[in-house]
Motif scaffolding. Sequence first.
Motif, PDB file in Angstrom:
ATOM      1  N   ALA A 124      29.603 -11.997  25.386  1.00  0.00           N
ATOM      2  CA  ALA A 124      30.838 -12.139  26.181  1.00  0.00           C
ATOM      3  C   ALA A 124      32.028 -11.990  25.247  1.00  0.00           C
ATOM      4  CB  ALA A 124      30.868 -13.510  26.855  1.00  0.00           C
ATOM      5  N   ALA A 125      33.014 -11.227  25.668  1.00  0.00           N
ATOM      6  CA  ALA A 125      34.200 -11.037  24.823  1.00  0.00           C
ATOM      7  C   ALA A 125      35.448 -11.004  25.688  1.00  0.00           C
ATOM      8  CB  ALA A 125      34.073  -9.734  24.034  1.00  0.00           C
ATOM      9  N   ASP A 126      36.519 -11.587  25.169  1.00  0.00           N
ATOM     10  CA  ASP A 126      37.806 -11.553  25.873  1.00  0.00           C
ATOM     11  C   ASP A 126      38.336 -10.133  25.939  1.00  0.00           C
ATOM     12  OD1 ASP A 126      39.059 -14.300  26.539  1.00  0.00           O
ATOM     13  OD2 ASP A 126      38.155 -14.626  24.568  1.00  0.00           O
ATOM     14  N   LEU A 127      38.789  -9.752  27.118  1.00  0.00           N
ATOM     15  CA  LEU A 127      39.418  -8.442  27.308  1.00  0.00           C
ATOM     16  C   LEU A 127      40.862  -8.641  27.752  1.00  0.00           C
ATOM     17  CD1 LEU A 127      36.770  -6.370  29.317  1.00  0.00           C
ATOM     18  CD2 LEU A 127      37.260  -6.271  26.862  1.00  0.00           C
ATOM     19  N   PRO A 128      41.736  -7.725  27.383  1.00  0.00           N
ATOM     20  CA  PRO A 128      43.088  -7.774  27.929  1.00  0.00           C
ATOM     21  C   PRO A 128      43.051  -7.398  29.421  1.00  0.00           C
ATOM     22  CG  PRO A 128      42.758  -5.751  26.663  1.00  0.00           C
ATOM     23  CD  PRO A 128      41.525  -6.582  26.481  1.00  0.00           C
ATOM     24  N   HIS A 129      43.678  -8.213  30.256  1.00  0.00           N
ATOM     25  CA  HIS A 129      43.816  -7.939  31.693  1.00  0.00           C
ATOM     26  C   HIS A 129      45.071  -8.699  32.085  1.00  0.00           C
ATOM     27  CE1 HIS A 129      42.742  -6.870  35.724  1.00  0.00           C
ATOM     28  NE2 HIS A 129      42.197  -8.004  36.096  1.00  0.00           N
ATOM     29  N   LYS A 130      45.399  -8.786  33.345  1.00  0.00           N
ATOM     30  CA  LYS A 130      46.590  -9.552  33.692  1.00  0.00           C
ATOM     31  C   LYS A 130      46.229 -10.722  34.584  1.00  0.00           C
ATOM     32  CE  LYS A 130      50.499  -6.781  32.655  1.00  0.00           C
ATOM     33  NZ  LYS A 130      51.708  -6.097  33.155  1.00  0.00           N
ATOM     34  N   GLY A 131      46.898 -11.852  34.367  1.00  0.00           N
ATOM     35  CA  GLY A 131      46.756 -12.959  35.295  1.00  0.00           C
ATOM     36  C   GLY A 131      45.467 -13.717  35.171  1.00  0.00           C
ATOM     37  N   GLU A 191      48.606   7.846  37.031  1.00  0.00           N
ATOM     38  CA  GLU A 191      49.035   6.502  37.450  1.00  0.00           C
ATOM     39  C   GLU A 191      49.068   5.533  36.262  1.00  0.00           C
ATOM     40  OE1 GLU A 191      47.020   6.691  41.926  1.00  0.00           O
ATOM     41  OE2 GLU A 191      45.804   6.105  40.192  1.00  0.00           O
ATOM     42  N   ARG A 192      49.235   6.067  35.075  1.00  0.00           N
ATOM     43  CA  ARG A 192      49.178   5.276  33.847  1.00  0.00           C
ATOM     44  C   ARG A 192      50.117   4.064  33.877  1.00  0.00           C
ATOM     45  NH1 ARG A 192      51.944   4.481  29.461  1.00  0.00           N
ATOM     46  NH2 ARG A 192      51.014   4.327  27.393  1.00  0.00           N
ATOM     47  N   GLU A 193      51.342   4.271  34.369  1.00  0.00           N
ATOM     48  CA  GLU A 193      52.306   3.156  34.385  1.00  0.00           C
ATOM     49  C   GLU A 193      51.836   2.038  35.316  1.00  0.00           C
ATOM     50  OE1 GLU A 193      54.632   3.046  32.159  1.00  0.00           O
ATOM     51  OE2 GLU A 193      53.955   5.046  31.535  1.00  0.00           O
ATOM     52  N   LEU A 194      51.303   2.455  36.458  1.00  0.00           N
ATOM     53  CA  LEU A 194      50.772   1.488  37.418  1.00  0.00           C
ATOM     54  C   LEU A 194      49.573   0.736  36.826  1.00  0.00           C
ATOM     55  CD1 LEU A 194      51.808   1.052  40.299  1.00  0.00           C
ATOM     56  CD2 LEU A 194      50.030   2.616  41.120  1.00  0.00           C
ATOM     57  N   ALA A 195      48.736   1.482  36.144  1.00  0.00           N
ATOM     58  CA  ALA A 195      47.562   0.874  35.496  1.00  0.00           C
ATOM     59  C   ALA A 195      48.018  -0.194  34.505  1.00  0.00           C
ATOM     60  CB  ALA A 195      46.723   1.936  34.787  1.00  0.00           C
ATOM     61  N   ALA A 196      49.034   0.130  33.717  1.00  0.00           N
ATOM     62  CA  ALA A 196      49.544  -0.830  32.734  1.00  0.00           C
ATOM     63  C   ALA A 196      50.102  -2.065  33.444  1.00  0.00           C
ATOM     64  CB  ALA A 196      50.617  -0.173  31.872  1.00  0.00           C
ATOM     65  N   ASP A 197      50.846  -1.853  34.537  1.00  0.00           N
ATOM     66  CA  ASP A 197      51.410  -2.966  35.313  1.00  0.00           C
ATOM     67  C   ASP A 197      50.335  -3.891  35.862  1.00  0.00           C
ATOM     68  OD1 ASP A 197      54.034  -2.429  35.028  1.00  0.00           O
ATOM     69  OD2 ASP A 197      54.383  -1.710  37.074  1.00  0.00           O
ATOM     70  N   PHE A 198      49.251  -3.304  36.326  1.00  0.00           N
ATOM     71  CA  PHE A 198      48.181  -4.083  36.954  1.00  0.00           C
ATOM     72  C   PHE A 198      47.158  -4.587  35.936  1.00  0.00           C
ATOM     73  CE2 PHE A 198      48.386  -3.851  41.676  1.00  0.00           C
ATOM     74  CZ  PHE A 198      49.565  -3.149  41.786  1.00  0.00           C
ATOM     75  N   GLY A 199      47.318  -4.222  34.675  1.00  0.00           N
ATOM     76  CA  GLY A 199      46.361  -4.666  33.659  1.00  0.00           C
ATOM     77  C   GLY A 199      45.020  -3.971  33.766  1.00  0.00           C
ATOM     78  N   HIS A 200      45.050  -2.726  34.219  1.00  0.00           N
ATOM     79  CA  HIS A 200      43.814  -1.961  34.335  1.00  0.00           C
ATOM     80  C   HIS A 200      43.861  -0.737  33.425  1.00  0.00           C
ATOM     81  CE1 HIS A 200      41.374  -3.740  37.597  1.00  0.00           C
ATOM     82  NE2 HIS A 200      42.525  -4.235  38.027  1.00  0.00           N
ATOM     83  N   ALA A 201      42.719  -0.033  33.366  1.00  0.00           N
ATOM     84  CA  ALA A 201      42.625   1.197  32.583  1.00  0.00           C
ATOM     85  C   ALA A 201      42.684   2.392  33.528  1.00  0.00           C
ATOM     86  CB  ALA A 201      41.310   1.214  31.812  1.00  0.00           C
ATOM     87  N   THR A 202      42.858   3.574  32.951  1.00  0.00           N
ATOM     88  CA  THR A 202      42.724   4.797  33.738  1.00  0.00           C
ATOM     89  C   THR A 202      41.299   5.337  33.594  1.00  0.00           C
ATOM     90  OG1 THR A 202      43.363   6.216  31.901  1.00  0.00           O
ATOM     91  CG2 THR A 202      45.147   5.381  33.315  1.00  0.00           C
ATOM     92  N   VAL A 203      40.948   6.231  34.507  1.00  0.00           N
ATOM     93  CA  VAL A 203      39.638   6.894  34.449  1.00  0.00           C
ATOM     94  C   VAL A 203      39.480   7.616  33.109  1.00  0.00           C
ATOM     95  CG1 VAL A 203      38.233   8.697  35.505  1.00  0.00           C
ATOM     96  CG2 VAL A 203      39.606   7.177  36.946  1.00  0.00           C
ATOM     97  N   ASP A 204      40.547   8.254  32.662  1.00  0.00           N
ATOM     98  CA  ASP A 204      40.484   9.000  31.400  1.00  0.00           C
ATOM     99  C   ASP A 204      40.218   8.073  30.217  1.00  0.00           C
ATOM    100  OD1 ASP A 204      42.378  10.266  33.428  1.00  0.00           O
ATOM    101  OD2 ASP A 204      41.831  11.959  32.140  1.00  0.00           O
TER     102      ASP A 204
END
Length: 257
Positions: A124-131, A191-204
Amino acid sequence: MRIGGHTSCVAVAHEDEAPRLLLDAGTGIRRVPALLAGEAFRGTILLTHLHWDHVQGIPFFIAGDRDDARVVLAMPAQGDPVEVLAGAMSPPHFPITPHGLRGDWSFLALQPGRHEVEGFEVLAADLPHKGGRTFGYRITDGGRSLAYLPDHGPLGCGDGPDGLGARHEAAMALAHDVDVLVHGAQFTADERELAADFGHATVDYAVALAQAAGARRLVLFHHAPGRVDDDVDAIVSLVANSSVVPVAAVEGMEIEV
Ligand SMILES: [Zn+2]
Ligand SMILES: [Zn+2]
């Protein structure tokens, strides 16, 4: 219609056994009883984090909410686990608290690191995400391995070599040389900016991580809820000529690792 609309839940089983390990408890957990041939669930649920799309299936898991069930529910450590879960699962949000589930349930605050869970070795490892605190998991039976990073915001750790997000240490360790990488794919590169806002990654990013870490197969998971089947197909075809050929996660899909 074809990809499915349930939220995150992956059942993991040793060969020829019923699943004893569940990764997340989104509404997809409603499909798990069909894998248990009428038996109660006796095993462990590992939550990556507490967002609704990863926990809302808990009280609707009929193989776990019965008198003969035995369930260990483990979540990233952040105080008393029952209280943390009750933040979303207690009146007036929901009729019962976690203690209202039938069967023998125990609730664990999991620390990062290596654990022995249901005959698997789990990292188990901490990942960056939001909230809220979020883990990614690497599961191995000693021979084969699976990495599960559904909610992962690598842009929170820097742009990385190509602007898609950092290939940071935790993601690389979880995905290193893994047989199957299940990774969030909610957003496209546009949607890179949105991904960053939501704390998610892009498919790429998922594809780039798979390549950098030496993952052998990539399953694009956690699709954006507004997409239809054709949208998901189009996203997969956009990244289809990478060296790690991705497939889209589909509800009910079985993967032999
Ligand atoms: Zn999340
Ligand atoms: Zn999520």
